[in-house]
Scaffold this motif. Structure first.
Motif, PDB file in Angstrom:
ATOM      1  N   CYS A 102       1.679  -1.684   4.517  1.00  0.00           N
ATOM      2  CA  CYS A 102       0.233  -1.449   4.491  1.00  0.00           C
ATOM      3  C   CYS A 102      -0.290  -1.160   5.893  1.00  0.00           C
ATOM      4  CB  CYS A 102      -0.493  -2.664   3.909  1.00  0.00           C
ATOM      5  SG  CYS A 102      -0.319  -2.848   2.118  1.00  0.00           S
ATOM      6  N   LEU A 142      -5.164  -0.372   0.608  1.00  0.00           N
ATOM      7  CA  LEU A 142      -4.348  -0.817   1.736  1.00  0.00           C
ATOM      8  C   LEU A 142      -4.969  -2.022   2.436  1.00  0.00           C
ATOM      9  CD1 LEU A 142      -3.341   2.645   3.253  1.00  0.00           C
ATOM     10  CD2 LEU A 142      -1.860   1.048   2.010  1.00  0.00           C
ATOM     11  N   TYR A 143      -6.285  -1.987   2.675  1.00  0.00           N
ATOM     12  CA  TYR A 143      -6.948  -3.109   3.332  1.00  0.00           C
ATOM     13  C   TYR A 143      -7.078  -4.317   2.400  1.00  0.00           C
ATOM     14  CZ  TYR A 143      -8.324  -1.116   7.831  1.00  0.00           C
ATOM     15  OH  TYR A 143      -8.317  -0.622   9.118  1.00  0.00           O
ATOM     16  N   ALA A 145      -4.567  -4.974  -0.202  1.00  0.00           N
ATOM     17  CA  ALA A 145      -3.203  -5.461  -0.458  1.00  0.00           C
ATOM     18  C   ALA A 145      -2.572  -6.077   0.778  1.00  0.00           C
ATOM     19  CB  ALA A 145      -2.337  -4.311  -0.975  1.00  0.00           C
ATOM     20  N   GLY A 146      -2.852  -5.505   1.971  1.00  0.00           N
ATOM     21  CA  GLY A 146      -2.215  -5.986   3.190  1.00  0.00           C
ATOM     22  C   GLY A 146      -2.416  -7.467   3.459  1.00  0.00           C
TER      23      GLY A 146
END
Length: 224
Positions: A102, A142-143, A145-146
């Motif tokens: 990510c 992405l922000y 899941a990371g």
């Protein structure tokens, strides 16, 4: 004569963390966190940017676009540095690995966001759906899941780290969703809060790697 097994010796070398690498990546991460704050403030002061209504991408247009583009590129470099540090000092299982990817993909997307502002209206995209706009949709998962993926691994660092990571994910999803749904008069402030929330993931991660690298660099061991 050294009778250690060659395979065991190789495994030891591969597993050894390099403190200078961790500290360099951590500093890159810290710069990448601070840079957007500086360039947003700078751009707001030297342009007619409406802080509440205008988005960050609006700062990357016009004669002063290079200011916000610089913020994009430094932020991308910081995200890549954190991805490298996280891979070098792997603290979890599959979840931590997901977080590494990510961070790496975020670095790529943020770089492309800076580049595609140069060609904001290029191509056959309909109004309001440029390449730049399409790229912003990749930030959402992405922000989210990371930090969620890395929260479990971060629990081994300290109890505050997973709390920060979960808060980052929560703030991001709430305000990023509000940004997409709210009237355009409030786009700017909602987006800035959402981006600020992500720093509850990347800033603690940067500080952790800096401290970890510093401690390892100054630790005296029999092999030094």
């Amino acid at each position: 004569m050294d009778d250690r097994h060659p395979r065991a010796e190789k495994a030891h070398v591969v597993a050894h963390e390099r403190p200078e690498l961790l500290m360099f990546c951590a500093v890159a991460g810290l710069v990448g966190n601070v840079a957007p704050l500086v360039t947003i403030t700078w751009g707001t002061l030297v342009t007619e940017h409406a802080f509440i209504a205008d988005t960050i991408s609006d700062l990357a247009k016009g004669d002063k676009k290079w200011i916000m583009d610089l913020g994009f590129y430094l932020n991308a470099g910081g995200l890549l540095g954190l991805a490298i540090a996280s891979a070098h000092a792997h603290l979890g299982r599959a979840g931590w690995s997901v977080g590494i990817f990510c961070l790496a993909f975020l670095a790529l997307v943020v770089t492309l966001l800076g580049l595609w502002d140069e060609f904001h209206t290029a191509g056959d995209n309909p109004p309001g759906m440029t390449v730049h706009t399409k790229l912003t949709f990749l930030l959402g998962p992405l922000y989210l899941a990371g930090p969620l993926a890395m929260a479990r691994g971060a629990a081994g660092i300290g109890r505050s780290y997973p709390a920060f990571f979960l808060a980052a994910a929560a703030i991001w999803v709430v305000f990023a969703t509000a940004f997409k749904l709210a009237p355009t008069d409030y786009d700017g402030i909602l987006e800035k809060i959402a981006i600020g929330g992500t720093m509850l993931w990347t800033m603690p991660l940067s500080v952790f790697f800096l401290v970890r690298g510093w401690e390892k660099a100054h630790r005296i061991t029999p092999t030094d």
